[in-house]
Design a protein around this motif. Structure first.
Motif, short mmCIF file in Angstrom:
data_model
loop_
_atom_site.label_atom_id
_atom_site.label_comp_id
_atom_site.label_asym_id
_atom_site.label_seq_id
_atom_site.Cartn_x
_atom_site.Cartn_y
_atom_site.Cartn_z
N VAL A 58 1.03 -1.16 0.00
CA VAL A 58 -0.19 0.17 -0.15
C VAL A 58 0.87 1.21 -0.03
N ARG A 59 2.01 1.28 0.69
CA ARG A 59 2.84 2.34 1.00
C ARG A 59 3.80 2.55 -0.12
N GLN A 60 3.75 1.59 -0.93
CA GLN A 60 4.67 1.60 -2.50
C GLN A 60 3.52 1.85 -3.48
N GLY A 61 2.28 2.20 -3.22
CA GLY A 61 1.67 2.54 -4.12
C GLY A 61 1.01 1.53 -5.15
N ILE B 206 -15.88 12.92 1.75
CA ILE B 206 -15.57 14.08 2.63
C ILE B 206 -16.45 15.41 2.25
N ARG C 221 -9.81 5.92 7.01
CA ARG C 221 -9.53 4.58 6.36
C ARG C 221 -9.13 4.71 4.98
N GLN C 222 -9.80 5.55 4.31
CA GLN C 222 -9.36 5.91 2.60
C GLN C 222 -7.97 6.14 2.80
N LEU C 223 -7.49 7.18 3.63
CA LEU C 223 -6.16 7.59 3.64
C LEU C 223 -5.36 6.49 4.01
N ARG C 224 -5.55 5.50 4.98
CA ARG C 224 -4.67 4.27 5.28
C ARG C 224 -4.50 3.70 3.84
N LEU C 225 -5.39 3.85 2.83
CA LEU C 225 -5.17 2.93 1.83
C LEU C 225 -4.41 3.78 0.48
N THR C 226 -3.72 4.96 0.93
CA THR C 226 -3.04 5.55 -0.20
C THR C 226 -1.50 5.28 0.42
N PRO C 227 -0.73 5.81 -0.25
CA PRO C 227 0.75 5.51 0.28
C PRO C 227 0.97 6.55 1.35
N LEU C 228 0.32 7.38 1.91
CA LEU C 228 0.86 8.14 3.13
C LEU C 228 0.90 7.42 4.20
N THR C 229 1.63 7.60 5.02
CA THR C 229 2.00 6.76 6.26
C THR C 229 1.10 7.26 7.41
N PRO C 230 0.59 6.75 8.35
CA PRO C 230 -0.15 7.33 9.46
C PRO C 230 0.65 8.32 9.93
N THR D 181 -0.56 11.56 -3.87
CA THR D 181 -0.07 10.70 -2.91
C THR D 181 0.80 9.47 -3.61
N TYR D 182 0.35 9.00 -4.96
CA TYR D 182 1.25 8.07 -5.61
C TYR D 182 2.41 8.45 -6.13
N GLY E 99 -15.24 7.77 2.59
CA GLY E 99 -14.30 8.23 1.88
C GLY E 99 -14.85 9.38 0.99
N TRP F 64 -13.09 8.45 6.15
CA TRP F 64 -11.72 9.26 5.27
C TRP F 64 -10.48 8.70 5.95
#
Lengths: 304, 241
Positions: A72-75, A87, B80-89, A102-103, A85, B78
Motif C-alpha cells: 500500500v505504501r509503495q502505491g 468528505i 480509512r481511505q487515507l490508510r489505503l493511500t501511500p501516505l503513512t499514518p 500521494t502516488y 471516503g 476518510w
C-alpha cells in the motif's frame, strides 16, 4: 503465474463469529477475480486482511509476495472499501488531485476523470453528488494512482441498474490496462459476467474456486432432455450423467459434462427433441452455500 | 504531505464553524469589548490587553475546530481511505497538526489587524514579533487536545466536547473577562489553566515584560499531557478505524 494477492490459511474471529476460518486463496496478476458469497460470508474481512487494515489472528495475508501495508505504501494497490471516503467541502477535482498526488506515478487527472465518467462533474462538490456519482468518485480514488491491483468491496451494492452498468464500464476500462481487479459481490450475475475467475466464500472458507463455467460444471449439472422410447436405463450410464428422471417418454438427465452426454446420445442415434439447459450460477451458489458443500467443490479447489 | 495539508486548509476555509468561531466571533467580541468600555483601565492598554485575549480566543477556536474535523473524517471513512493511500499514518497525523498550526494564523491575524486598524494599537516591532510567535506556537497544546478528542470521540460528541472545552478554557482562563475581576478561588484555578498561561505569555509581552517562568512551565506541562492524550486517542482510533 505471478500472484498479486494471497491469503494463506488465515483465521479471524470477531467475538464468537469466525469471519475467516482457514481461508486460503490467491489472485493471479492481470485477472479480474470475484469474491462471491452471501452477506456475512467473510468477504469484507478477507479484503480487510488483504489490504492490511485488519491483522489476521493466524495465517498470512500478502500482496505481491510481501506485507500488505508495504505494498500500500509503495502505491501498488488502490482500494474502494464498502463505504466511506466521501468528505465534505471539496470538489471532485480537488479530491482526486490530492489522492493521485500521494502516488509516485499516478494517472493524469483527465484520464482518471474519463475512466470514472466524472469529467462533467469535476467541479462539483463530492458531498453533493448522487449515490451512483459518489460511487464513481470512490472508484476514481481507487484507480487514481494507477496501481497494479485494485480491490473493491461490493462496489455496486446499493446502486441502480444504470449506475451499476456505468461502474462496470469504468472497471473494464481499467482492467483493459492489464491491471488486476479483485471485487466482492453477492450478485451472482455480476461475478458470472465480469470476472475471469470466481472464488466462492462461505462461513469464512473457500467453497469453490474456478471460472464461473467450471464452478457451474462441477456443482450444478446441466440438464439434457431427450425423448426416448422403450427401455431407458442405459441413459443413466452415459458419460457425465449423474442422475435422471423419466416422465412419460421424456427423459431428464443431469449431466456434469453436457458435451460428452450429447455426443454419446448422438452416437447411439438417440437424439430426439434434444434440449440442453445450462446450469446457472445461482443453482451452483445455492448448492455451495447450503450446509453440506458438495465434494466437487473441494476437488475443483485442488485443481485451480 | 503538502497535498494533504493543502486539501485540509481548503476544507477549513469552506467550513462555517471555523470561519465563525475562529475568525469572525473573536473580531466582533474584540470590537464590542473595547468599544463598549467593558475592559477597565486606560483605553490603549485595554485595547492591547483585549487584543491578546481575543487573538488567543480565536486561535483556541480554530485549534479545537481542527480536532473536531478528525472525528468527522473518521465517521466519513476518510481516515480509512487515507490508510489505503501511500501516505503513512505518521504523515497523516503530522499533516493534521500542521493544518491546525496554520489554521490559527487567520484567527490571530484578524484580531491583531483589527487592533492596529480600528483600535490604533501601537507596539514596538520586537513586541509584535514576540506576540505573533507566542500566540502562534502556544496553540500547539490546544491543537493536540482537540485532536485527542477528535480521535477518541465520535463526530457529534467530539464537536460538542471541543466546543465546550474551548469555551470553558476561554472563560476560566480569563480571555473574555480578565482574571483580576474573578473571585480569589476562580483566579487560583485560572492560573493553572493552559489558556491563561498561553495568553499570559503575550499579556506580559505587550506590557513590555519578559514571559513568566510559572506560565511557561504550566503551558509546557499541559503540552506534555495533551500530547500523550492525543497519542492515546490516535492509538485507540487505529484499533477501531
Amino acid at each position: 503465474m505471478e500472484i498479486a494477492a494471497s491469503l494463506a490459511n488465515v483465521t479471524k474471529t470477531f467475538g464468537s463469529t469466525r469471519a475467516a476460518d482457514g481461508l486460503t486463496l490467491s489472485i493471479p496478476r492481470g485477472r479480474t477475480v470475484a469474491l462471491l458469497g452471501p452477506n456475512g460470508a467473510g468477504k469484507s474481512t478477507a479484503i480487510g486482511m488483504l489490504l492490511g487494515l485488519l491483522p489476521p489472528d493466524s495465517g498470512t495475508a500478502s500482496l505481491f509476495g510481501g506485507d500488505p501495508e508495504r505494498a500500500v505504501r509503495q502505491g501498488r494497490v488502490g482500494a474502494m472499501p464498502q463505504e466511506g471516503g466521501i468528505i465534505a467541502r471539496v470538489t471532485v477535482r480537488e479530491l482526486l488531485t490530492f489522492v493521485s498526488g500521494t502516488y509516485r506515478e499516478p494517472l493524469p487527472l483527465n484520464r482518471i476523470l474519463a475512466l470514472a465518467q466524472l469529467t462533467a462533474l469535476a467541479d462539483r462538490r463530492v458531498d453533493r453528488l448522487s449515490g451512483g456519482q459518489a460511487q464513481r468518485v470512490r472508484f476514481a480514488m481507487a484507480i487514481a494512482g494507477d496501481p497494479e491491483l485494485i480491490v473493491l468491496d461490493e462496489p455496486t451494492a446499493a446502486l441502480d441498474v444504470e449506475a451499476r452498468r456505468e461502474l462496470w464500464a469504468s472497471m473494464r476500462g481499467f482492467a483493459d490496462r492489464g491491471r488486476t481487479i479483485l471485487f466482492s459481490t453477492h450478485y451472482l450475475d455480476e461475478a458470472d459476467e465480469q470476472a475471469d475467475r470466481v472464488i466462492v466464500i462461505n462461513r469464512g472458507r473457500v467453497a469453490a474456486d474456478g471460472t464461473s463455467a467450471e464452478i457451474k460444471r462441477v456443482v450444478a449439472a446441466t440438464t439434457v432432455r431427450v425423448t426416448v422410447s422403450g427401455e431407458a436405463a442405459w441413459l443413466g450410464r452415459l458419460p457425465g450423467v449423474t442422475g435422471m428422471e423419466i416422465n412419460g417418454d421424456r427423459a431428464t438427465l443431469r449431466s456434469t459434462d453436457a458435451d460428452a452426454t450429447v455426443i454419446a446420445l448422438a452416437q447411439a442415434g438417440a437424439v430426439r427433441d434434444i434440449e440442453v439447459t445450462p446450469a446457472d450460477l445461482e443453482d451452483a451458489f445455492v448448492a455451495l452455500t447450503t450446509a453440506a458443500a458438495p465434494s466437487g467443490a473441494a476437488l475443483l479447489k485442488e485443481n485451480a | 504531505m503538502p497535498g494533504y495539508i493543502r486539501l485540509e486548509l481548503v476544507r477549513s476555509l469552506r467550513d462555517g464553524g471555523y470561519i465563525v468561531f475562529g475568525v469572525i466571533m473573536p473580531v466582533v467580541m474584540y470590537l464590542l469589548f473595547t468599544n463598549l468600555g467593558i475592559t477597565p483601565g486606560d483605553k490603549h492598554d485595554a485595547a492591547l490587553f483585549a487584543m491578546v485575549s481575543m487573538a488567543a480566543y480565536g486561535a483556541l477556536g480554530s485549534a479545537f475546530n481542527n480536532g473536531s474535523g478528525i472525528a468527522e473524517d473518521r465517521a466519513a471513512g476518510w481516515l480509512r481511505q487515507l490508510r489505503l493511500t501511500p501516505l503513512t499514518p505518521a504523515q497523516v497525523v503530522a499533516g493534521k497538526v500542521v493544518t491546525g498550526v496554520l489554521g490559527v494564523v487567520p484567527s490571530i491575524a484578524a484580531v491583531l489587524l483589527t487592533g492596529v486598524l480600528v483600535n490604533h494599537v501601537t507596539l514596538t516591532a520586537a513586541q509584535w514579533v514576540q506576540i505573533v510567535a507566542l500566540l502562534w506556537v502556544g496553540t500547539v497544546p490546544f491543537s493536540l487536545l482537540g485532536l485527542g478528542n477528535g480521535y477518541r470521540l465520535s463526530g457529534q460528541t467530539a464537536s460538542m466536547a471541543n466546543l465546550a472545552t474551548m469555551l470553558g478554557l476561554a472563560i476560566v482562563g480569563g480571555l473574555w473577562i480578565p482574571t483580576t475581576n474573578f473571585p480569589d478561588w476562580l483566579r487560583a484555578i485560572a492560573e493553572w489553566t493552559p489558556s491563561n498561561s498561553y495568553a499570559s505569555l503575550s499579556w506580559h509581552a505587550v506590557a513590555g515584560e519578559a514571559p513568566g517562568l510559572r506560565e511557561t512551565a504550566v503551558l509546557a506541562g499541559w503540552l506534555v499531557v495533551f500530547g500523550l492524550y492525543a497519542m492515546y486517542g490516535y492509538r485507540r482510533a487505529g484499533r477501531t478505524a
